[in-house]
Motif scaffolding. Structure first.
Motif, mmCIF file in Angstrom:
data_model
loop_
_atom_site.group_PDB
_atom_site.id
_atom_site.type_symbol
_atom_site.label_atom_id
_atom_site.label_comp_id
_atom_site.label_asym_id
_atom_site.label_seq_id
_atom_site.Cartn_x
_atom_site.Cartn_y
_atom_site.Cartn_z
ATOM 1 N N GLU A 150 5.784 -62.394 75.421
ATOM 2 C CA GLU A 150 6.617 -62.800 76.559
ATOM 3 C C GLU A 150 6.248 -63.990 77.217
ATOM 4 O O GLU A 150 6.524 -64.173 78.359
ATOM 5 C CB GLU A 150 6.323 -61.692 77.611
ATOM 6 N N ALA A 151 5.581 -64.988 76.550
ATOM 7 C CA ALA A 151 5.133 -66.155 76.900
ATOM 8 C C ALA A 151 6.160 -67.010 77.242
ATOM 9 O O ALA A 151 7.341 -66.939 76.440
ATOM 10 C CB ALA A 151 4.239 -67.210 76.350
ATOM 11 N N LYS A 152 6.206 -67.727 78.416
ATOM 12 C CA LYS A 152 7.609 -68.559 78.850
ATOM 13 C C LYS A 152 7.195 -70.158 78.693
ATOM 14 O O LYS A 152 5.929 -70.494 78.716
ATOM 15 C CB LYS A 152 7.951 -68.166 80.358
ATOM 16 N N PHE A 153 8.111 -71.020 78.721
ATOM 17 C CA PHE A 153 7.767 -72.540 78.737
ATOM 18 C C PHE A 153 7.031 -72.794 79.731
ATOM 19 O O PHE A 153 6.141 -73.687 79.573
ATOM 20 C CB PHE A 153 9.177 -73.130 78.779
ATOM 21 N N ALA A 154 7.004 -72.187 80.983
ATOM 22 C CA ALA A 154 6.244 -72.594 82.136
ATOM 23 C C ALA A 154 4.866 -72.264 81.942
ATOM 24 O O ALA A 154 4.037 -72.812 82.623
ATOM 25 C CB ALA A 154 7.072 -71.962 83.366
ATOM 26 N N ASP A 155 4.719 -70.972 80.949
ATOM 27 C CA ASP A 155 3.409 -70.749 80.912
ATOM 28 C C ASP A 155 2.430 -71.627 79.858
ATOM 29 O O ASP A 155 1.288 -71.687 79.742
ATOM 30 C CB ASP A 155 3.315 -69.588 80.124
ATOM 31 N N VAL A 156 3.274 -72.604 79.194
ATOM 32 C CA VAL A 156 2.722 -73.364 78.167
ATOM 33 C C VAL A 156 2.039 -74.515 78.653
ATOM 34 O O VAL A 156 2.580 -75.507 78.995
ATOM 35 C CB VAL A 156 3.428 -73.529 76.960
ATOM 36 N N THR A 157 0.690 -74.609 79.071
ATOM 37 C CA THR A 157 -0.025 -75.813 79.489
ATOM 38 C C THR A 157 -0.886 -76.157 78.479
ATOM 39 O O THR A 157 -1.138 -75.520 77.434
ATOM 40 C CB THR A 157 -0.821 -75.515 80.713
ATOM 41 N N PRO A 158 -1.539 -77.433 78.622
ATOM 42 C CA PRO A 158 -2.846 -78.074 77.770
ATOM 43 C C PRO A 158 -3.688 -76.833 77.600
ATOM 44 O O PRO A 158 -4.200 -76.769 76.318
ATOM 45 C CB PRO A 158 -3.112 -79.342 78.329
ATOM 46 N N GLU A 159 -4.172 -76.058 78.598
ATOM 47 C CA GLU A 159 -5.117 -75.116 78.430
ATOM 48 C C GLU A 159 -4.580 -73.728 77.765
ATOM 49 O O GLU A 159 -5.506 -73.378 76.937
ATOM 50 C CB GLU A 159 -5.500 -74.827 80.100
ATOM 51 N N PHE A 160 -3.338 -73.586 78.043
ATOM 52 C CA PHE A 160 -2.873 -72.468 76.869
ATOM 53 C C PHE A 160 -2.886 -73.066 75.619
ATOM 54 O O PHE A 160 -3.234 -72.015 74.637
ATOM 55 C CB PHE A 160 -1.269 -72.351 77.361
ATOM 56 N N LEU A 161 -2.658 -74.057 75.213
ATOM 57 C CA LEU A 161 -2.573 -74.466 73.838
ATOM 58 C C LEU A 161 -4.002 -74.538 73.221
ATOM 59 O O LEU A 161 -4.193 -74.203 71.976
ATOM 60 C CB LEU A 161 -1.933 -75.972 73.690
ATOM 61 N N VAL A 162 -4.965 -75.019 73.926
ATOM 62 C CA VAL A 162 -6.418 -75.151 73.629
ATOM 63 C C VAL A 162 -6.907 -73.601 73.181
ATOM 64 O O VAL A 162 -7.550 -73.411 72.247
ATOM 65 C CB VAL A 162 -7.301 -75.625 74.729
ATOM 66 N N LYS A 163 -6.528 -72.784 74.026
ATOM 67 C CA LYS A 163 -6.558 -71.145 73.815
ATOM 68 C C LYS A 163 -6.295 -70.750 72.561
ATOM 69 O O LYS A 163 -6.634 -70.007 71.790
ATOM 70 C CB LYS A 163 -6.415 -70.473 74.983
ATOM 71 N N TYR A 164 -4.921 -71.244 72.497
ATOM 72 C CA TYR A 164 -4.141 -70.644 71.153
ATOM 73 C C TYR A 164 -4.816 -71.321 70.094
ATOM 74 O O TYR A 164 -4.998 -70.520 68.997
ATOM 75 C CB TYR A 164 -2.659 -71.144 71.189
ATOM 76 N N GLU A 165 -5.133 -72.620 69.963
ATOM 77 C CA GLU A 165 -5.834 -73.107 68.904
ATOM 78 C C GLU A 165 -7.259 -72.466 68.365
ATOM 79 O O GLU A 165 -7.417 -72.176 67.136
ATOM 80 C CB GLU A 165 -6.310 -74.789 69.064
ATOM 81 N N LYS A 166 -7.832 -72.168 69.589
ATOM 82 C CA LYS A 166 -9.266 -71.301 69.027
ATOM 83 C C LYS A 166 -9.035 -70.095 68.598
ATOM 84 O O LYS A 166 -9.525 -69.413 68.046
ATOM 85 C CB LYS A 166 -9.926 -71.274 70.367
ATOM 86 N N TRP A 167 -7.929 -69.340 69.179
ATOM 87 C CA TRP A 167 -7.555 -68.129 68.798
ATOM 88 C C TRP A 167 -7.000 -67.963 67.237
ATOM 89 O O TRP A 167 -7.480 -67.369 66.587
ATOM 90 C CB TRP A 167 -6.317 -67.470 69.648
ATOM 91 N N MET A 168 -6.290 -68.935 67.091
ATOM 92 C CA MET A 168 -5.869 -69.363 65.589
ATOM 93 C C MET A 168 -6.923 -69.387 64.606
ATOM 94 O O MET A 168 -7.180 -68.941 63.578
ATOM 95 C CB MET A 168 -4.998 -70.324 65.305
#
Length: 420
Positions: A150-168
């Protein structure tokens, strides 16, 4: 009294009105028509895209009095677009197109879920017959849904993407896979911004924000000696192994053509001594792309004679991989099957010849480019031969092999050691 009525009528006619409009006059692939919000003011009409496309039949179901799912959800979304337009008109002390658009065109996509955006884009790609692209976006969609449902465009920040990269990375994915998925997400952001549905302030990518990682360039090219071993290898005539070897050699000689483009070649692409074709991935691009021209040598002609279709009319495919009238899904399936067959047999051939590299269809393309580079060909020439849209792509393509050349140069500087 008459004057008063006329004045009242005139003032009423100046009130902006809104409506949902489907552009049935410019249908897209599959009969899909863009749906927009139409605003009318002072006899002028403007249309604002909703990002939704429907067939005329589905539009009727959506706009009915009691639409059922999945049309009910689409109807609610369209109603929300029109309500936003109507609400903005109400709060404006004086309506002007500029003031209306300042409010209406800002960040409409910010609250949209990534899941919906990915699903819509993948569906559009499937309708256009771009099955590979659709599958790629669906893989990205699945991954991001697991990370942040349920993530929205507004939720996608640089911090969000860093966390996603680490999770991946924690899930065992490679940097290359992360890059592929996030480039898909970046494309959705770019589309939303270009359509006026999201402001640039929401864009999380780029310098001083989040930069998509790039994987190490894994060397897939063979040496000229390796290719000579394959060329002179003689599998039993008429076998699948013989076909796989010949197809691989053809791809190598044909400017490193990939399996899909080879399968799509038709006899009409042969123009005298030249084979001329356009890459499937560039056919739909708006920019003008020059066709790839390959000089047909005797080896390539022999492979066509041995494995080509007997019917040689212009519209016939050269190789018996595809047939006319296939669905995009079936076409992709057959191309994947051929790729697997060639790769499987080439692996066995490479093993029997003592070749350590992976001899895949992709290696044929890389080998073509690398051997040209090592022979002194310019990057711009190689770029044109490969059908790349810009030289930067080719430079990235060759980066790993340039590292090898640098090592050879350093070794040459100390070659005197061998004679001391």
């Amino acid at each position: 009294m008459v004057v008063s009525d006329t004045k009242t009528y005139f003032m009423a006619s100046q009130q902006p009105t809104t409506a949902i409009f489907i552009d049935k006059y410019h249908p897209k692939a599959g009969g899909l028509c863009a749906v927009s919000v139409r605003v009318t003011f002072d006899r002028k009409k403007k249309y604002y895209p909703t990002g939704i496309s429907l067939t005329l039949a589905d539009y009727e179901k959506t706009m009915g009095q009691k639409p059922r799912e999945p049309f009910k959800g689409v109807a609610l979304k369209l109603q929300a677009f029109e309500k936003k337009a109507a609400d903005i008109i109400k709060i404006l002390p004086l309506f002007t197109w500029k003031s209306f658009e300042k409010h209406f065109l800002t960040n409409r996509a910010a609250k949209d879920t990534l899941d919906l955006a990915f699903a819509d884009y993948a569906s559009e790609m499937r309708e256009a017959g771009r099955i590979g692209t659709a599958v790629s976006y669906e893989c990205s969609q699945s991954s991001l849904n697991k990370f942040a449902p349920e993530a929205k465009f507004a939720d996608v920040t640089p911090e969000f993407l860093v966390k996603y990269e680490k999770w991946m990375l924690g899930e065992g994915n490679s940097i290359t896979t992360i890059g592929i998925y996030l480039r898909s997400l970046r494309c959705l952001f770019n589309n939303a911004i270009s359509e006026g549905m999201l402001s640039k302030e929401y864009y999380p990518f780029g310098k001083k924000k989040y930069e998509i990682p790039t994987g190490n360039n894994i060397k897939k090219a063979l040496t000229l000696n390796d290719i000579a071993l394959i060329y002179y290898h003689k599998p039993e005539p008429g076998t699948t192994a013989a076909m796989a070897k010949d197809y691989w050699i053809f791809m190598y000689l044909c400017n490193g053509i990939n399996v899909k483009d080879m399968a799509l070649l038709k006899y009409e692409n042969i123009k005298g001594e030249v084979l001329e074709f356009e890459r499937a991935k560039t056919v739909r691009t708006k920019r003008k792309v020059e066709p790839i021209r390959v000089s047909l040598n005797e080896d390539m002609r022999a492979i066509i004679r041995n494995w080509g279709n007997t019917a040689k009319d212009g519209s016939a495919y050269i190789f018996p991989v595809l047939t006319k009238g296939l669905t995009p899904e079936r076409e992709r399936q057959l191309i994947q099957q051929l790729t697997q067959v060639v790769n499987s047999h080439m692996k066995d051939i490479a093993s029997s010849l003592g070749i350590a590299c992976d001899v895949t269809t992709y290696a044929a393309r890389h080998s073509f480019a690398t051997i040209l580079q090592r022979s002194g060909a310019s990057v711009s020439f190689i770029s044109e031969a490969l059908g790349h849209s810009n030289v930067n792509t080719t430079q990235n393509y060759l980066a790993g092999f340039e590292d090898d050349s640098k090592k050879e140069m350093v070794r040459a500087l100390t070659a005197f050691k061998a004679v001391v």
